[in-house]
Motif scaffolding. Structure first.
Motif, PDB file in Angstrom:
ATOM      1  N   GLY A   9      28.800  45.370  31.364  1.00 42.33           N
ATOM      2  CA  GLY A   9      29.660  46.513  31.057  1.00 42.33           C
ATOM      3  C   GLY A   9      30.948  46.404  31.847  1.00 42.33           C
ATOM      4  O   GLY A   9      30.926  46.144  33.049  1.00 42.33           O
ATOM      5  N   LEU A  10      32.075  46.592  31.184  1.00 44.46           N
ATOM      6  CA  LEU A  10      33.386  46.547  31.835  1.00 44.46           C
ATOM      7  C   LEU A  10      34.080  47.884  31.626  1.00 44.46           C
ATOM      8  O   LEU A  10      34.284  48.312  30.491  1.00 44.46           O
ATOM      9  CB  LEU A  10      34.242  45.405  31.268  1.00 44.46           C
ATOM     10  N   VAL A  11      34.432  48.548  32.716  1.00 48.18           N
ATOM     11  CA  VAL A  11      35.124  49.834  32.662  1.00 48.18           C
ATOM     12  C   VAL A  11      36.563  49.611  33.102  1.00 48.18           C
ATOM     13  O   VAL A  11      36.815  49.108  34.204  1.00 48.18           O
ATOM     14  CB  VAL A  11      34.455  50.877  33.589  1.00 48.18           C
ATOM     15  N   GLU A  22      44.614  41.118  30.600  1.00 46.83           N
ATOM     16  CA  GLU A  22      44.442  39.810  31.238  1.00 46.83           C
ATOM     17  C   GLU A  22      43.087  39.718  31.937  1.00 46.83           C
ATOM     18  O   GLU A  22      42.391  38.708  31.836  1.00 46.83           O
ATOM     19  CB  GLU A  22      45.563  39.548  32.244  1.00 46.83           C
ATOM     20  N   VAL A  23      42.722  40.782  32.648  1.00 42.87           N
ATOM     21  CA  VAL A  23      41.435  40.808  33.338  1.00 42.87           C
ATOM     22  C   VAL A  23      40.299  40.724  32.320  1.00 42.87           C
ATOM     23  O   VAL A  23      39.362  39.937  32.478  1.00 42.87           O
ATOM     24  CB  VAL A  23      41.293  42.077  34.220  1.00 42.87           C
ATOM     25  N   PHE A  24      40.388  41.532  31.262  1.00 41.51           N
ATOM     26  CA  PHE A  24      39.345  41.515  30.233  1.00 41.51           C
ATOM     27  C   PHE A  24      39.219  40.131  29.607  1.00 41.51           C
ATOM     28  O   PHE A  24      38.120  39.619  29.424  1.00 41.51           O
ATOM     29  CB  PHE A  24      39.618  42.550  29.141  1.00 41.51           C
ATOM     30  N   SER A  25      40.342  39.519  29.288  1.00 49.92           N
ATOM     31  CA  SER A  25      40.322  38.200  28.662  1.00 49.92           C
ATOM     32  C   SER A  25      39.605  37.181  29.546  1.00 49.92           C
ATOM     33  O   SER A  25      38.772  36.400  29.064  1.00 49.92           O
ATOM     34  CB  SER A  25      41.761  37.746  28.375  1.00 49.92           C
ATOM     35  N   GLY A  26      39.903  37.200  30.832  1.00 47.60           N
ATOM     36  CA  GLY A  26      39.248  36.273  31.755  1.00 47.60           C
ATOM     37  C   GLY A  26      37.763  36.541  31.898  1.00 47.60           C
ATOM     38  O   GLY A  26      36.938  35.618  31.877  1.00 47.60           O
ATOM     39  N   ILE A  27      37.396  37.807  32.019  1.00 47.21           N
ATOM     40  CA  ILE A  27      35.981  38.172  32.149  1.00 47.21           C
ATOM     41  C   ILE A  27      35.231  37.806  30.882  1.00 47.21           C
ATOM     42  O   ILE A  27      34.131  37.238  30.931  1.00 47.21           O
ATOM     43  CB  ILE A  27      35.836  39.683  32.462  1.00 47.21           C
ATOM     44  N   PHE A  39      30.656  44.565  27.043  1.00 47.80           N
ATOM     45  CA  PHE A  39      30.927  45.862  26.423  1.00 47.80           C
ATOM     46  C   PHE A  39      32.063  46.509  27.206  1.00 47.80           C
ATOM     47  O   PHE A  39      32.005  46.598  28.434  1.00 47.80           O
ATOM     48  CB  PHE A  39      29.705  46.775  26.461  1.00 47.80           C
ATOM     49  N   LEU A  40      33.090  46.954  26.500  1.00 51.05           N
ATOM     50  CA  LEU A  40      34.294  47.496  27.123  1.00 51.05           C
ATOM     51  C   LEU A  40      34.372  49.002  26.902  1.00 51.05           C
ATOM     52  O   LEU A  40      34.129  49.489  25.801  1.00 51.05           O
ATOM     53  CB  LEU A  40      35.527  46.816  26.511  1.00 51.05           C
ATOM     54  N   ALA A  41      34.736  49.741  27.955  1.00 49.06           N
ATOM     55  CA  ALA A  41      34.933  51.190  27.848  1.00 49.06           C
ATOM     56  C   ALA A  41      36.123  51.594  28.705  1.00 49.06           C
ATOM     57  O   ALA A  41      36.381  50.998  29.752  1.00 49.06           O
ATOM     58  CB  ALA A  41      33.680  51.933  28.301  1.00 49.06           C
ATOM     59  N   GLU A  42      36.842  52.617  28.261  1.00 52.89           N
ATOM     60  CA  GLU A  42      37.989  53.149  28.995  1.00 52.89           C
ATOM     61  C   GLU A  42      37.575  54.402  29.767  1.00 52.89           C
ATOM     62  O   GLU A  42      36.801  55.211  29.279  1.00 52.89           O
ATOM     63  CB  GLU A  42      39.110  53.557  28.039  1.00 52.89           C
ATOM     64  N   SER A  43      38.159  54.560  30.956  1.00 50.15           N
ATOM     65  CA  SER A  43      37.914  55.782  31.736  1.00 50.15           C
ATOM     66  C   SER A  43      39.081  56.758  31.631  1.00 50.15           C
ATOM     67  O   SER A  43      38.960  57.904  32.031  1.00 50.15           O
ATOM     68  CB  SER A  43      37.678  55.447  33.203  1.00 50.15           C
ATOM     69  N   ASP A  63      23.234  43.927  32.474  1.00 46.83           N
ATOM     70  CA  ASP A  63      22.859  43.108  33.624  1.00 46.83           C
ATOM     71  C   ASP A  63      23.804  43.298  34.807  1.00 46.83           C
ATOM     72  O   ASP A  63      23.470  42.947  35.940  1.00 46.83           O
ATOM     73  CB  ASP A  63      22.814  41.632  33.240  1.00 46.83           C
ATOM     74  N   GLY A  64      24.979  43.822  34.565  1.00 48.74           N
ATOM     75  CA  GLY A  64      25.949  44.071  35.622  1.00 48.74           C
ATOM     76  C   GLY A  64      27.089  44.910  35.091  1.00 48.74           C
ATOM     77  O   GLY A  64      27.294  44.998  33.876  1.00 48.74           O
ATOM     78  N   ILE A  65      27.819  45.540  36.004  1.00 46.91           N
ATOM     79  CA  ILE A  65      28.945  46.398  35.628  1.00 46.91           C
ATOM     80  C   ILE A  65      30.148  46.002  36.469  1.00 46.91           C
ATOM     81  O   ILE A  65      30.044  45.811  37.680  1.00 46.91           O
ATOM     82  CB  ILE A  65      28.614  47.888  35.861  1.00 46.91           C
ATOM     83  N   ILE A  66      31.306  45.868  35.792  1.00 45.36           N
ATOM     84  CA  ILE A  66      32.573  45.600  36.469  1.00 45.36           C
ATOM     85  C   ILE A  66      33.471  46.800  36.218  1.00 45.36           C
ATOM     86  O   ILE A  66      33.637  47.228  35.077  1.00 45.36           O
ATOM     87  CB  ILE A  66      33.238  44.314  35.931  1.00 45.36           C
ATOM     88  N   VAL A  67      34.045  47.351  37.288  1.00 44.11           N
ATOM     89  CA  VAL A  67      34.922  48.518  37.167  1.00 44.11           C
ATOM     90  C   VAL A  67      36.282  48.138  37.731  1.00 44.11           C
ATOM     91  O   VAL A  67      36.393  47.764  38.895  1.00 44.11           O
ATOM     92  CB  VAL A  67      34.361  49.734  37.929  1.00 44.11           C
ATOM     93  N   THR A  68      37.338  48.219  36.899  1.00 40.57           N
ATOM     94  CA  THR A  68      38.688  47.906  37.371  1.00 40.57           C
ATOM     95  C   THR A  68      39.403  49.193  37.767  1.00 40.57           C
ATOM     96  O   THR A  68      39.239  50.227  37.134  1.00 40.57           O
ATOM     97  CB  THR A  68      39.521  47.174  36.301  1.00 40.57           C
TER      98      THR A  68
END
Length: 192
Positions: A9-11, A22-27, A39-43, A63-68
């Protein structure tokens, strides 16, 4: 034994931000290369929304969460997601240590940006920061001031404005700057 879903999950604050894309593309590329889906979500820069999205991802057993650019940072912990889901904060805006984090060198980056504007000949350089007073904003402001001090440019408080992390807040802050009798010739915008 923990069941793997091969998902992350990417927030992000907003997908409209070029940094975020750019961050999303690399991840996404790294995840794909390792057989994972993202899976991408906006805060929308809303702390409660961020908390809910993180909790939803955890409930969906990613399996993991990345929060920018986290608005809640260190407050995301076991009570929110449990102990089974690792979380990585990218550019966390809260002071303090977090087990997994990747930080930007705010002070050095802001100083370099302000120096670039000074080298271009600007002397009335505004600073557009974050009104919530995060540690990252304090470091960026320090870099901005250091560059000006080193160049012998006096500090002008009226050239410092703050957004709220949302496009509307950035627009309002820029309107303030442009309404000045002597508006800036450049803006070091560290946030919107």
């Amino acid at each position: 034994m923990t069941r793997r879903t091969r998902t992350i999950g990417l927030v992000v604050t907003t997908v409209a931000d070029p940094f975020t894309s750019e961050v999303f593309s690399g991840i996404e590329q790294e995840a794909h290369d390792r057989g994972y889906c993202v899976f991408l979500a906006e805060s929308k820069a809303d702390p409660e929304s961020e908390r809910k999205v993180v909790q939803t991802f955890a409930e969906r057993r990613v399996d993991g969460i990345i929060v920018t650019a986290s608005r809640v940072g260190a407050f995301i912990s076991s009570p929110v997601v449990g102990d089974d889901v690792p979380i990585v904060l990218v550019n966390n805006q809260h002071p303090g240590a977090f087990v997994h984090s990747v930080m930007i060198r705010h002070l050095e980056g802001s100083r370099a940006a302000a120096n670039h504007l000074i080298e271009l000949g600007h002397r009335r350089i505004a600073y557009l920061g974050d009104q919530l007073g995060y540690q990252s904003d304090a470091e960026r402001f320090t870099g901005y001031r250091e560059a000006q001090d080193a160049a012998g440019i006096g500090f002008t408080p009226e050239l410092v404005v703050h957004g709220d992390g949302k496009p509307e807040g950035g627009l309002h802050a820029m309107d303030q700057l442009l309404a000045l009798p002597y508006p800036p010739t450049a803006v070091a915008a560290t946030t919107i």
